[in-house]
Design an enzyme around this catalytic site. Structure first.
Site, PDB file in Angstrom:
ATOM      1  N   LYS A  82      -4.588  -8.406  -9.688  1.00 55.60           N
ATOM      2  CA  LYS A  82      -3.686  -7.674  -8.787  1.00 55.60           C
ATOM      3  C   LYS A  82      -3.567  -6.214  -9.230  1.00 55.60           C
ATOM      4  O   LYS A  82      -3.587  -5.290  -8.424  1.00 55.60           O
ATOM      5  CB  LYS A  82      -2.302  -8.355  -8.753  1.00 55.60           C
TER       6      LYS A  82
ATOM      7  N   GLN B 217       5.178 -13.368 -10.719  1.00 50.14           N
ATOM      8  CA  GLN B 217       4.087 -14.340 -10.750  1.00 50.14           C
ATOM      9  C   GLN B 217       4.645 -15.738 -11.042  1.00 50.14           C
ATOM     10  O   GLN B 217       5.353 -15.940 -12.027  1.00 50.14           O
ATOM     11  CB  GLN B 217       3.066 -13.927 -11.826  1.00 50.14           C
TER      12      GLN B 217
ATOM     13  N   ASP C 173       5.570 -11.370  -1.643  1.00 47.90           N
ATOM     14  CA  ASP C 173       4.998 -12.710  -1.469  1.00 47.90           C
ATOM     15  C   ASP C 173       5.470 -13.357  -0.173  1.00 47.90           C
ATOM     16  O   ASP C 173       4.931 -14.386   0.232  1.00 47.90           O
ATOM     17  CB  ASP C 173       5.435 -13.607  -2.639  1.00 47.90           C
TER      18      ASP C 173
END
Ligand code: NAP
Length: 300
Positions: free
Chosen positions: A53, A97, A120
């Protein structure tokens, strides 16, 4: 006849090139998209996802910063960091994460991220908006799959789309997105899970079959209708002493056999994974534009 291979790497690269130009333009207007990624612990696959990422951000010109916290970090510490990023006007996106160590509630953490910075798309506000078909940040994997279908001109409208898996991050949101009365959706959707028993009677009816169960090669050729489109979301790490990394990435579909019966299929790696990563960048740019009042949010 062998299926068309849906090349997620190529489409993701195209998205990155478009974003690179768009970001250069935004920078000229004083808008510098910034994403804060938080990693707690040392889980090897999480570490590697976060590194990718970071690299993606650098590539397109997003200010991508990763905060690495120790495995034993308390929930309070993590929530305080999120609150700090929520309050920082220079931060457009936050991503924690997952999974998190056991002492930290994922539910609390997801709810603590401002819905306006929830890259997300997991926050209950964004999920609610998605279900209602309103403005929201779409979860990256389902949004990436929809984009892949679009790029290959595979219109789900009127098709029977069967999803194997009902997780909150893949199966459930994708099923909801695909049932919306909207372009590149409007499918008749069936969702299978462990409560379905034998999933074959469902998968064999699918015009578009999406495998998101996390079970290596569980979808065999006999479970696929001839000519179906097969999307393999699975990213299963199998030990492989021959591989440099010590493991091999395999999907949920028996690819070699399935490609002889499907009309189009995504490979693993190189299918859905790169699209997921590309969508995180897209969400970050959208958020930056919204903060700078340069554009509205996308609709599912
Ligand atoms: P998850 O949270 O473990 O959910 C798996 C789902 O599959 C559950 O709903 C489960 O049913 C269902 N399932 C499992 N075995 C089944 C079976 N034999 N028959 C029918 N249903 C079954 O997994 P996830 O997070 O959604 O991820 C799924 C896979 O996609 C994993 O391999 C993951 O690594 C991968 N993934 C890839 C990407 C990417 O970008 N490529 C992104 C996210 C995830 P129950 O609900 O009944 O337990």
């Amino acid at each position: 006849m062998s299926a068309q291979i849906m090349d997620g790497n190529a489409i993701a690269e195209k998205i990155r090139q478009q974003l690179e130009k768009e970001i250069a333009d935004l920078q000229g207007k004083g808008c510098f998209p910034r994403l804060e990624v938080i990693l707690v612990g040392e889980e090897p696959s999480s570490k590697s996802y976060v590194a990718m990422k970071q690299k993606d951000c650098e590539r397109v010109g997003i200010l991508g910063q990763t905060t690495r916290l120790q495995e034993e970090t308390s929930e309070e510490t993590l929530l305080a960091l999120i609150a700090r990023f929520n309050d920082d006007a220079a931060v457009h996106g936050i991503l924690v994460q997952l999974p998190l160590p056991g002492q930290i509630s994922e539910e609390k953490v997801i709810a603590a991220i401002s819905p306006d910075k929830d890259m997300d798309g997991f926050h209950p506000v964004n999920i609610g908006r998605m279900v209602a078909g309103a403005d929201c940040f779409l979860p990256c994997t389902p949004a990436g799959i929809q984009e892949l279908l679009k790029e290959y001109q595979i219109d789900p409208r009127g098709k029977h789309l069967v999803v194997v898996g009902r997780s909150n991050i893949v199966g459930k949101p994708f099923a909801i997105m695909m049932m919306q009365k909207k372009p590149w959706a409007n499918a008749t959707v069936t969702v299978c899970h462990t409560g379905s028993g034998d999933v074959r009677p469902y998968t064999r009816q699918a015009d578009i079959l999406v495998a998101a169960a996390g079970r290596p090669a569980m979808i065999t050729a006999d479970m696929i209708k001839p000519g179906a489109v097969v999307i393999d979301v699975g990213a299963n790490h199998l030990d492989d002493p021959q591989a440099k990394s010590g493991y091999r990435l395999v999907g949920d579909v028996d690819f070699a056999a399935a490609k002889e019966i499907a009309s189009a299929i995504t490979p693993v790696p190189g299918g859905v994974g790169p699209m997921t990563r590309a969508f995180l960048l897209k969400n970050t740019v959208k958020s930056a534009k919204k903060f700078h009042k340069l554009e509205g949010l996308s609709r599912p």
